[in-house]
Motif scaffolding. Structure first.
Motif, PDB file in Angstrom:
ATOM      1  N   UNK A 151      -1.161   1.210  -3.297  1.00 24.44           N
ATOM      2  CA  UNK A 151       0.249   1.002  -2.983  1.00 24.44           C
ATOM      3  C   UNK A 151       0.542   0.535  -1.561  1.00 24.44           C
ATOM      4  N   UNK A 152      -0.446   0.517  -0.678  1.00 23.93           N
ATOM      5  CA  UNK A 152      -0.177   0.140   0.707  1.00 23.93           C
ATOM      6  C   UNK A 152      -0.124  -1.378   0.842  1.00 23.93           C
ATOM      7  N   UNK A 153       0.939  -1.890   1.463  1.00 23.15           N
ATOM      8  CA  UNK A 153       1.115  -3.331   1.647  1.00 23.15           C
ATOM      9  C   UNK A 153       0.662  -3.723   3.052  1.00 23.15           C
ATOM     10  N   UNK A 154      -0.566  -4.227   3.153  1.00 19.30           N
ATOM     11  CA  UNK A 154      -1.119  -4.517   4.472  1.00 19.30           C
ATOM     12  C   UNK A 154      -0.442  -5.708   5.141  1.00 19.30           C
ATOM     13  N   UNK A 155       0.242  -6.577   4.373  1.00 24.20           N
ATOM     14  CA  UNK A 155       0.846  -7.768   4.966  1.00 24.20           C
ATOM     15  C   UNK A 155       2.016  -7.424   5.892  1.00 24.20           C
ATOM     16  N   UNK A 159      -2.720  -5.330  11.515  1.00 23.31           N
ATOM     17  CA  UNK A 159      -3.435  -4.545  12.511  1.00 23.31           C
ATOM     18  C   UNK A 159      -3.243  -3.055  12.249  1.00 23.31           C
ATOM     19  N   UNK A 160      -2.024  -2.685  11.930  1.00 20.24           N
ATOM     20  CA  UNK A 160      -1.749  -1.280  11.626  1.00 20.24           C
ATOM     21  C   UNK A 160      -2.462  -0.860  10.339  1.00 20.24           C
ATOM     22  N   UNK A 161      -2.492  -1.743   9.357  1.00 18.16           N
ATOM     23  CA  UNK A 161      -3.164  -1.424   8.096  1.00 18.16           C
ATOM     24  C   UNK A 161      -4.632  -1.120   8.335  1.00 18.16           C
TER      25      UNK A 161
END
Length: 326
Positions: A151-155, A159-161
């Protein structure tokens, strides 16, 4: 929750797993299942009768089964392996109320999703912050990896992802876990060959941002590998030769747990082609429309973004490139 094996709940047949469930308010419908087991993507369908259903599948190693309705909307996910039985409750009107019991970690995972249903359903920054909050409190919890990879949206902030991924304890963000979790299930499309690739999102090698690749030459090779691929001896030498060809674009994407691992593997490539990174497994959000079944995988597209080749053979990909460049 500590990382540990817990007692299996479940079915007597150790060659399969079973998911039994109820669908709120649904007397009859079909449910579709996707999961990565025994080194391939598997799909299945089961009928809901009088609001209840049962599905059996097989995976020697723990995997995530994605449960969808006939519109391919995800209604729930479970983490399961052969010999286990999981009971679930689904609601088409509100998938975020999904609950699961049995097997390993399913009760904790579904409870975490329900507890954060508001921000997770909103997605974007709100969803990411909810997941980050859970990870901060449970860095050694497999559920942290499950939430991040599904579920995590790296876009939103690459950098934070990357930093968030690395904040998960290494033992629960290994390549095995990332490869087997539901990122692999999120976008398997039987008609993937017909998907026209006009843009592809990735993290570039030298910048902490998001870049977009758009085919603009006579041919483009989109190459996807991970740490298990034999890049040094076979793949990278082929890239070096291909990169010399005029009117050919080469995008080399590695799917790794974090950018540090990615850069360690690619630092001696001396690449003259485009290199990129994406977190997760074969169905990471950044490549969710491509339905990549395994690594390595190569897609050759023409200038219009039409896929001319899909497969694991670099030799066949090179042959198709030669045809397009004539």
């Amino acid at each position: 929750m500590a990382v540990m094996l817990v007692g299996l709940t479940g079915c007597k047949d150790k060659t399969k797993f079973t998911i039994d469930g109820e669908v709120a308010g649904q007397q009859s419908m079909n449910l579709y299942m996707r999961y990565y087991g025994n080194e391939r993507v598997n799909t299945g369908v089961t009928a809901v009768t009088d609001g209840k259903f049962s599905f059996a599948g097989a995976s020697e190693k723990p995997t995530v089964v994605e449960i969808m309705d006939n519109e391919r909307r995800v209604l729930g996910r479970v983490y399961i392996a052969n010999g286990e039985k999981v009971d679930v409750k689904l609601d088409r009107n509100n998938p975020w109320t999904f609950s699961a019991q049995g097997g390993q970690f399913n009760a904790e995972w579904s409870a975490a999703v329900r507890a954060n249903a508001g921000p997770l359903s909103a997605g974007g920054i709100e969803g990411n912050e909810a997941i980050e909050g859970y990870i901060a409190e449970h860095p050694g919890d497999i559920v942290s990896s499950l939430l991040f990879t599904t579920l995590y949206d790296y876009s939103v902030d690459p950098q934070r992802a990357d930093s968030v991924a690395q904040s998960i304890d290494a033992e629960v963000r290994t390549g095995y876990l990332f490869d087997r979790y539901a990122t692999q299930m999120m976008a398997y499309k039987p008609r993937a060959k017909e998907y026209r690739i006009d843009t592809l999102r990735y993290r570039p090698y030298k910048n902490d941002t998001v870049a977009y690749f758009t085919p603009s030459s006579k041919a483009a090779l989109l190459a996807f590998t991970n740490e298990k691929c034999n890049r040094k001896d076979s793949i990278v030498p082929a890239y070096k030769e291909l990169a010399k060809k005029p009117k050919l674009e080469l995008l080399d994407i590695m799917l790794m747990p974090d950018t540090a691992a990615w850069k360690r593997m690619t630092r001696t490539d001396s690449a003259t082609w485009i290199q990129g990174w994406a977190p997760g497994g074969v169905y990471a959000l950044t490549i969710d429309s491509l339905a990549i079944p395994s690594f390595p995988f190569f897609i050759v597209v023409d200038t219009a973004g039409v896929q001319q080749y899909r497969g694991s053979s670099l030799t066949e990909a090179k042959a198709k490139i030669e045809t397009l460049l004539k």
